[in-house]
Write an enzyme that holds these catalytic residues in place. Structure first.
Site, PDB file in Angstrom:
ATOM      1  N   ASP A 337     -10.016   6.033-113.588  1.00 33.08           N
ATOM      2  CA  ASP A 337     -10.881   4.917-113.979  1.00 33.08           C
ATOM      3  C   ASP A 337     -10.761   3.748-113.003  1.00 33.08           C
ATOM      4  OD1 ASP A 337      -8.186   4.575-115.122  1.00 33.08           O
ATOM      5  OD2 ASP A 337      -8.976   2.655-115.811  1.00 33.08           O
ATOM      6  N   GLU A 338     -11.762   2.913-113.029  1.00 35.80           N
ATOM      7  CA  GLU A 338     -11.764   1.629-112.324  1.00 35.80           C
ATOM      8  C   GLU A 338     -11.197   1.699-110.896  1.00 35.80           C
ATOM      9  OE1 GLU A 338     -11.206  -1.390-116.099  1.00 35.80           O
ATOM     10  OE2 GLU A 338      -9.399  -0.477-115.312  1.00 35.80           O
ATOM     11  N   SER A 339     -11.603   2.752-110.156  1.00 36.91           N
ATOM     12  CA  SER A 339     -11.167   2.857-108.757  1.00 36.91           C
ATOM     13  C   SER A 339     -12.116   2.040-107.892  1.00 36.91           C
ATOM     14  CB  SER A 339     -11.162   4.321-108.313  1.00 36.91           C
ATOM     15  OG  SER A 339      -9.969   4.918-108.705  1.00 36.91           O
TER      16      SER A 339
END
Ligand code: TNX
Length: 524
Positions: A337-339
């Protein structure tokens, strides 16, 4: 002439009759099993109006001689003995039922087929739990616990009679996957805290604990081939405290403690983003070859491992190999997530390679919803948390979903603006908001067929001790357990809130620090 009085005309005798009547009433009270406050609500309950009493003469008998079933019997004995003061023992049952005992029986003719299904049959003479598989027996035991007075949960001897209403309960879950996630990276929680978390989940028939083991702020699991991950990466946490980590031995201890409670541990190693702790431990994981500083704040999206260097894939392979070797469950969670600092093209390339690595080590990969942008190999599972487009994309690619909508099931959201812990980026989640939603109606186009189950994540940016964790879990978690277990037709907030209110005493007896929401009447 002497006046002849009937016995009942003598006030003393009359009083004695009333007293006797009262005493026998307390021995044989009229009870109604359908009124029992069981969470999650069972598939069906039928009452027969009497009661069974657990006494010092009660024994627990198990069918067969398997260690596993013996363990379930012992688990029950360990729940009953402290508060009753009895020394209830477990032994193998041969052929005949005796009065006053509890029987745990594997049903050989397999009429109860579900893996987690059970039947609990209570008569005045005996209690019988029937299942085709051990997990079902374990859930029958959890239900039986909730049929006893709340004081059964105390750890010291309590006065009282240990009555259970008679009748039959038939029960099985809606979803196979009923989980919670604990973030041990932002703040570290030791083995004893994790065991308590496991016990609390098991009480409500949850069967998965996802451990978020790595993030920007801390690496919490020993990797023997990359020792600095914990030496350096495990040395701090949000706010700059000393952090900590589990040795592989401790992790194994957690896994087996969970297994005895029919809970699968899913380890999560976050990548390519949320990886600052690893980037601070090994310079070679950074594209510029320079180690990052340790991070103790709460921002997200600033870190990424270098997806272009081969050493990164050697690292991933070593970590997944070591983690797989100590994880008997089928799943490894790789985050994803949220890379926000990884180029999209690099993210997809990385995810495709990581999936192959996980598969090569014999495991099934789970990732947060963003992984739906990558190619999804057969068996890969996607965890939905916010973006419906990702969920739909995942379903179209044939992946199963774990439903964790932030607005409904994020245990780290505050109850309201005045409650002390948590965040509110997804909203405030009061106990009714947490309960009133349905996983198969939440995202248009995502139905039961696409859904493996539900998971309630607890991120710990603002939580530093077990009391804080309990405050966020209770009273919401039992509702999530019910959404995961009970059929939709068995879910109704107005009815549920009364059952939940009756669990307040149980929370108290279990010494749980819960949020006494005004949406619920806790007085009973
Ligand atoms: C988003 S939900 C995150 C976490 C944070 C959380 C705080 C998700 C997959 N990522 O990194 O801890 O919000 O609520």
């Amino acid at each position: 002439m002497k006046f002849r009085r009937y016995a009942w005309q003598n006030p003393l005798i009359f009083l004695s009759f009333i007293l006797l009547g009262l005493i026998s009433c307390t021995q044989q009270p009229k009870t109604d099993l359908t009124k029992a406050a069981i969470i999650p609500r069972p598939v069906s309950i039928s009452a027969s109006g009497g009661s069974f009493e657990i006494t010092s003469a009660t024994k627990i008998f198990i069918s067969g001689s398997s260690n596993e079933i013996f363990g379930i019997g012992q688990f029950l004995a360990d729940r009953l003995n402290p508060a009753t003061g009895f020394e209830i023992a477990v032994s193998s049952f041969e052929s005949k039922f005796d009065k006053g005992n509890i029987y745990l029986q594997i049903n050989d003719n397999k009429t109860l087929l579900g893996n987690e299904e059970y039947e609990l049959i209570i008569t005045k003479e005996k209690v019988k739990i029937l299942a085709s598989h051990p997990a079902g027996l374990f859930y029958g035991v959890q239900t039986l616990r909730q049929l006893l007075p709340a004081t059964i949960e105390k750890t010291s001897v309590q006065q009282g009679s240990w009555l259970v209403s008679t009748g039959t309960i038939k029960d099985y879950p809606r979803f196979a996957y009923r989980g919670s996630m604990l973030d041990v990276s932002r703040h570290f929680f030791g083995v004893e805290d994790v065991k308590r978390y496991i016990d609390l989940l098991a009480t409500y028939k949850m069967n998965v604990l996802h451990l978020h083991l790595t993030d920007d702020q801390g690496w919490r699991i020993e990797i023997k081939s990359w020792p600095k991950l914990t030496e350096v990466g495990g040395s701090t946490q949000v706010g700059g405290g000393k952090g900590g980590y589990y040795t592989q031995e401790q992790f194994t201890e957690i896994v087996s403690y969970a297994k005895e409670r029919y809970i699968t541990i899913i380890p999560e190693i976050e990548m390519p983003g949320h990886s600052n702790a690893a980037l601070a431990s090994y310079p070679e994981l950074n594209c510029d070859g320079k180690a990052r500083e340790l991070y103790t704040g709460t921002k997200v999206g600033f870190s990424t491992v270098c997806t272009k260097n081969e050493i990164t894939y050697k690292f991933v392979d070593d970590v997944i190999r070591e983690i797989s070797a100590i994880t008997p469950g089928p799943y490894i969670h790789i985050g994803g997530d949220e890379s926000l600092s990884t180029e999209k093209e690099d993210y997809i390339y990385f995810l495709n390679r990581v999936q192959d690595i996980v598969i090569a080590h014999g495991k099934q990969m789970i990732g947060w919803e963003e992984i739906a942008q990558a190619e999804l190999k057969p068996g890969t599972i996607v965890q939905f948390w916010a973006n419906e487009k990702h969920a739909i994309r995942a379903a179209k690619k044939g992946a199963k979903l774990i439903m964790s909508p932030g607005k409904k099931i994020y245990l780290d959201m505050q109850y309201d603006s005045t409650t002390p812990f948590g965040l509110h980026w997804a909203g405030y989640i009061e106990v009714d908001t947490a309960y009133i939603w349905d996983p198969s109606e939440y995202v248009d186009g995502i139905t039961d067929e696409n859904i493996l189950g539900i998971e309630a994540p607890l991120w710990t940016e603002t939580l530093t001790k077990m009391d804080d964790i309990e405050y966020m879990l209770f009273p919401r978690m039992p509702g999530y357990a019910e959404i995961g277990w009970s059929s939709k037709s068995n879910q109704d907030w107005n009815e549920y809130k009364i059952r939940l209110g009756k669990h307040g005493k149980r929370f108290g007896a279990m010494d749980i620090n819960y949020y006494p929401s005004t949406k619920v009447d806790w007085s009973e």
